[in-house]
Write a protein that holds these residues in place. Structure first.
Motif, PDB file in Angstrom:
ATOM      1  N   ALA A   2      48.944  38.026  27.821  1.00  0.00           N
ATOM      2  CA  ALA A   2      48.331  36.931  28.585  1.00  0.00           C
ATOM      3  C   ALA A   2      48.872  36.870  30.009  1.00  0.00           C
ATOM      4  CB  ALA A   2      49.276  35.728  27.435  1.00  0.00           C
ATOM      5  N   VAL A   3      50.113  37.368  29.954  1.00  0.00           N
ATOM      6  CA  VAL A   3      51.320  37.816  31.050  1.00  0.00           C
ATOM      7  C   VAL A   3      50.435  38.327  32.040  1.00  0.00           C
ATOM      8  CG1 VAL A   3      52.926  38.377  32.289  1.00  0.00           C
ATOM      9  CG2 VAL A   3      53.675  36.836  30.729  1.00  0.00           C
ATOM     10  N   SER A   4      49.908  39.408  31.532  1.00  0.00           N
ATOM     11  CA  SER A   4      49.568  41.313  32.170  1.00  0.00           C
ATOM     12  C   SER A   4      47.770  40.138  33.414  1.00  0.00           C
ATOM     13  CB  SER A   4      49.362  42.039  31.616  1.00  0.00           C
ATOM     14  OG  SER A   4      50.130  42.416  30.829  1.00  0.00           O
ATOM     15  N   ILE A   5      47.111  39.318  32.349  1.00  0.00           N
ATOM     16  CA  ILE A   5      45.813  38.742  33.233  1.00  0.00           C
ATOM     17  C   ILE A   5      46.139  37.911  33.532  1.00  0.00           C
ATOM     18  CG2 ILE A   5      43.523  37.559  32.047  1.00  0.00           C
ATOM     19  CD1 ILE A   5      43.560  39.193  29.495  1.00  0.00           C
ATOM     20  N   ALA A   6      47.404  37.282  33.336  1.00  0.00           N
ATOM     21  CA  ALA A   6      47.384  36.341  34.538  1.00  0.00           C
ATOM     22  C   ALA A   6      47.944  36.909  35.850  1.00  0.00           C
ATOM     23  CB  ALA A   6      48.196  34.894  33.279  1.00  0.00           C
ATOM     24  N   VAL A   7      48.656  37.532  36.170  1.00  0.00           N
ATOM     25  CA  VAL A   7      49.102  38.031  37.115  1.00  0.00           C
ATOM     26  C   VAL A   7      47.693  38.903  37.592  1.00  0.00           C
ATOM     27  CG1 VAL A   7      50.675  39.995  38.237  1.00  0.00           C
ATOM     28  CG2 VAL A   7      51.546  38.888  36.474  1.00  0.00           C
ATOM     29  N   ALA A   8      47.119  39.339  36.689  1.00  0.00           N
ATOM     30  CA  ALA A   8      45.802  40.514  37.384  1.00  0.00           C
ATOM     31  C   ALA A   8      44.928  39.081  37.986  1.00  0.00           C
ATOM     32  CB  ALA A   8      45.051  40.948  36.195  1.00  0.00           C
ATOM     33  N   LEU A   9      44.535  37.997  37.360  1.00  0.00           N
ATOM     34  CA  LEU A   9      43.700  36.843  38.121  1.00  0.00           C
ATOM     35  C   LEU A   9      44.466  36.111  39.100  1.00  0.00           C
ATOM     36  CD1 LEU A   9      42.542  34.886  35.240  1.00  0.00           C
ATOM     37  CD2 LEU A   9      42.146  36.595  36.001  1.00  0.00           C
ATOM     38  N   ALA A  10      46.428  35.829  39.385  1.00  0.00           N
ATOM     39  CA  ALA A  10      47.000  35.367  40.572  1.00  0.00           C
ATOM     40  C   ALA A  10      46.591  36.849  41.790  1.00  0.00           C
ATOM     41  CB  ALA A  10      48.239  35.476  40.429  1.00  0.00           C
ATOM     42  N   VAL A  11      46.445  37.829  41.270  1.00  0.00           N
ATOM     43  CA  VAL A  11      45.800  38.949  42.071  1.00  0.00           C
ATOM     44  C   VAL A  11      44.496  38.872  42.557  1.00  0.00           C
ATOM     45  CG1 VAL A  11      45.893  41.208  43.105  1.00  0.00           C
ATOM     46  CG2 VAL A  11      47.886  40.355  41.837  1.00  0.00           C
ATOM     47  N   THR A  12      43.964  38.580  41.575  1.00  0.00           N
ATOM     48  CA  THR A  12      42.321  38.367  42.289  1.00  0.00           C
ATOM     49  C   THR A  12      41.855  37.821  42.913  1.00  0.00           C
ATOM     50  OG1 THR A  12      41.288  37.909  39.843  1.00  0.00           O
ATOM     51  CG2 THR A  12      41.486  40.143  40.582  1.00  0.00           C
ATOM     52  N   GLY A  13      42.572  36.540  42.672  1.00  0.00           N
ATOM     53  CA  GLY A  13      42.282  35.430  43.438  1.00  0.00           C
ATOM     54  C   GLY A  13      42.443  34.795  44.429  1.00  0.00           C
ATOM     55  N   GLY A  14      44.024  35.183  44.982  1.00  0.00           N
ATOM     56  CA  GLY A  14      45.017  35.507  45.904  1.00  0.00           C
ATOM     57  C   GLY A  14      44.291  36.818  46.655  1.00  0.00           C
ATOM     58  N   VAL A  15      43.806  37.699  46.178  1.00  0.00           N
ATOM     59  CA  VAL A  15      43.088  39.081  47.625  1.00  0.00           C
ATOM     60  C   VAL A  15      41.473  37.854  47.786  1.00  0.00           C
ATOM     61  CG1 VAL A  15      41.447  40.969  47.272  1.00  0.00           C
ATOM     62  CG2 VAL A  15      43.974  40.852  46.243  1.00  0.00           C
ATOM     63  N   SER A  16      40.403  37.650  47.142  1.00  0.00           N
ATOM     64  CA  SER A  16      39.996  36.926  47.229  1.00  0.00           C
ATOM     65  C   SER A  16      39.582  35.450  48.381  1.00  0.00           C
ATOM     66  CB  SER A  16      39.141  36.074  46.289  1.00  0.00           C
ATOM     67  OG  SER A  16      37.784  35.499  46.321  1.00  0.00           O
ATOM     68  N   LEU A  17      40.945  34.878  48.381  1.00  0.00           N
ATOM     69  CA  LEU A  17      40.973  33.739  49.268  1.00  0.00           C
ATOM     70  C   LEU A  17      41.082  34.498  50.635  1.00  0.00           C
ATOM     71  CD1 LEU A  17      42.769  31.712  47.584  1.00  0.00           C
ATOM     72  CD2 LEU A  17      40.418  31.155  48.700  1.00  0.00           C
ATOM     73  N   GLY A  38      35.900  35.003  42.728  1.00  0.00           N
ATOM     74  CA  GLY A  38      37.072  36.625  42.347  1.00  0.00           C
ATOM     75  C   GLY A  38      38.322  36.652  41.262  1.00  0.00           C
ATOM     76  N   LEU A  39      38.194  35.417  40.418  1.00  0.00           N
ATOM     77  CA  LEU A  39      38.120  34.911  39.371  1.00  0.00           C
ATOM     78  C   LEU A  39      37.869  35.175  38.563  1.00  0.00           C
ATOM     79  CD1 LEU A  39      40.214  31.826  39.442  1.00  0.00           C
ATOM     80  CD2 LEU A  39      41.117  34.094  39.249  1.00  0.00           C
ATOM     81  N   LEU A  40      36.731  35.395  38.155  1.00  0.00           N
ATOM     82  CA  LEU A  40      34.965  35.795  37.061  1.00  0.00           C
ATOM     83  C   LEU A  40      35.565  37.134  37.424  1.00  0.00           C
ATOM     84  CD1 LEU A  40      32.425  33.494  38.168  1.00  0.00           C
ATOM     85  CD2 LEU A  40      33.735  33.584  36.587  1.00  0.00           C
ATOM     86  N   ALA A  41      35.143  37.701  38.354  1.00  0.00           N
ATOM     87  CA  ALA A  41      35.146  39.222  39.067  1.00  0.00           C
ATOM     88  C   ALA A  41      36.495  39.929  38.200  1.00  0.00           C
ATOM     89  CB  ALA A  41      35.009  39.804  39.899  1.00  0.00           C
ATOM     90  N   GLY A  42      37.677  39.546  38.975  1.00  0.00           N
ATOM     91  CA  GLY A  42      39.128  39.858  37.924  1.00  0.00           C
ATOM     92  C   GLY A  42      38.721  40.055  36.689  1.00  0.00           C
ATOM     93  N   VAL A  43      38.052  38.916  35.817  1.00  0.00           N
ATOM     94  CA  VAL A  43      38.659  38.740  34.445  1.00  0.00           C
ATOM     95  C   VAL A  43      37.882  39.491  33.500  1.00  0.00           C
ATOM     96  CG1 VAL A  43      38.071  37.264  32.465  1.00  0.00           C
ATOM     97  CG2 VAL A  43      38.746  36.204  34.046  1.00  0.00           C
ATOM     98  N   GLY A  44      35.979  39.781  33.973  1.00  0.00           N
ATOM     99  CA  GLY A  44      36.085  40.738  33.933  1.00  0.00           C
ATOM    100  C   GLY A  44      35.980  42.639  33.557  1.00  0.00           C
ATOM    101  N   GLY A  45      37.031  42.861  34.497  1.00  0.00           N
ATOM    102  CA  GLY A  45      37.657  43.928  34.898  1.00  0.00           C
ATOM    103  C   GLY A  45      39.023  44.182  33.786  1.00  0.00           C
ATOM    104  N   ALA A  46      39.318  42.792  33.636  1.00  0.00           N
ATOM    105  CA  ALA A  46      40.491  42.997  32.936  1.00  0.00           C
ATOM    106  C   ALA A  46      39.859  42.730  31.312  1.00  0.00           C
ATOM    107  CB  ALA A  46      41.189  41.599  32.625  1.00  0.00           C
TER     108      ALA A  46
END
Length: 291
Positions: free
Chosen positions: A59-74, A194-202
């Motif tokens: 859960a923590v790993s995916i949350a951090v991954a989504l925070a990164v992909t969301g931030g990078v997308s912005l 960005g979140l959709l792509a990040g979730v897809g990667g995870a």
């Protein structure tokens, strides 16, 4: 055997659908292909893999991954849309391609060019239905993909953000005159993609236990194909196209050979596009009433 491969293809199609939907949002709203989406997909897999390897929970790993992909997308939105929105139409596309190359090479420097094993958080858990063996991680990934697609549909059709996105798709100038905050609305769209792509990667890492620096580029071709096949800008078309592409891919690997995958997949794509030039469920890359 056939039923098993069809199920495998459908489960893989859920991940392709997330990538196809991420592409569809950008091309449907802004009418340009966002080539940074493969990088976001890759970051979702790589970052969650790195966090799991350090001992953090899934859960923590995916949350951090989504925070990164969301931030990078912005950040990407800032430099591919907001800063360049008054430039020639091809400039944002080239800028997004630059981000793809940048992040892929940064990951190569950190992880190397070899594929990295993804720590399995669920082991080999599976269930058998008649003669079909279904991996529980893949089944969960497919269910999550469907839920996210439904959520995205509801956001686009039932929320203030969605109304803003549809108005921008019609005309950014008129929507701004009507009081739509175009900058904030487009940022919201970039964040969602960005979140959709990040979730897809995870989910890809969880399902197939391997990530690499070029995983996004490989999946992106299938995602773009699914988007075109289903009808550009159509949410349900992205899902339908992804399922077809994935099933054809898995059946080709099983009954022909892995070397023939691209020939068969893109051959089928071309044949269907010749028969249905506008895609199976669409006519143009605009997110409006037909959704």
């Amino acid at each position: 055997m056939l039923a098993q491969q069809v199920v495998n293809g459908l489960l893989l199609g859920g991940i392709y659908a997330l990538v196809a939907l991420a592409f569809s949002l950008t091309i449907g709203i802004l009418n340009f292909l966002n080539f940074s989406i493969p990088a976001l997909f890759m970051l979702g897999g790589i970052v969650s893999c790195a966090m799991l390897a350090k001992g953090y929970s899934i859960a923590v790993s995916i949350a951090v991954a989504l925070a990164v992909t969301g931030g990078v997308s912005l950040v990407i939105e800032r430099f591919t849309f907001r800063w360049l929105k008054n430039s020639d139409s091809h400039i944002p596309l080239v800028s997004s391609l630059g981000f793809l190359v940048l992040f892929e090479n940064l990951v190569v420097i950190y992880f190397g060019s070899d594929a990295v094993g993804y720590p399995s958080p669920f082991g080999g858990a599976s269930i058998r239905i008649v003669s079909v063996l279904i991996s529980l991680p893949q089944l969960a990934s497919f269910a999550i993909s469907l839920l996210l697609i439904v959520a995205c549909y509801l956001i686009v059709t039932r929320t203030k953000l969605g109304r803003g996105l549809r108005s921008i798709a019609e005309s950014p100038t008129i929507s701004e005159m009507l009081g739509v905050d175009v900058g904030r609305t487009v940022s919201g769209m970039y964040l969602i993609s960005g979140l959709l792509a990040g979730v897809g990667g995870a989910l890809f890492g969880i399902s197939y236990l391997q990530v690499s620096w070029d995983m996004g580029s490989e999946v992106a071709l299938k995602g773009i194909s699914a988007m075109v096949l289903g009808g550009m800008g159509n949410i349900w078309g992205a899902l339908l196209g992804a399922l077809i592409i994935a099933v054809v891919e898995v059946l080709t690997i099983s009954y022909v050979s892995s070397e023939a995958v691209n020939i068969v997949v893109y051959g089928v794509l071309l044949a269907l596009i010749l028969l249905v030039p506008n895609g199976l469920l669409g006519d143009r890359a605009i997110l409006v009433e037909r959704m």
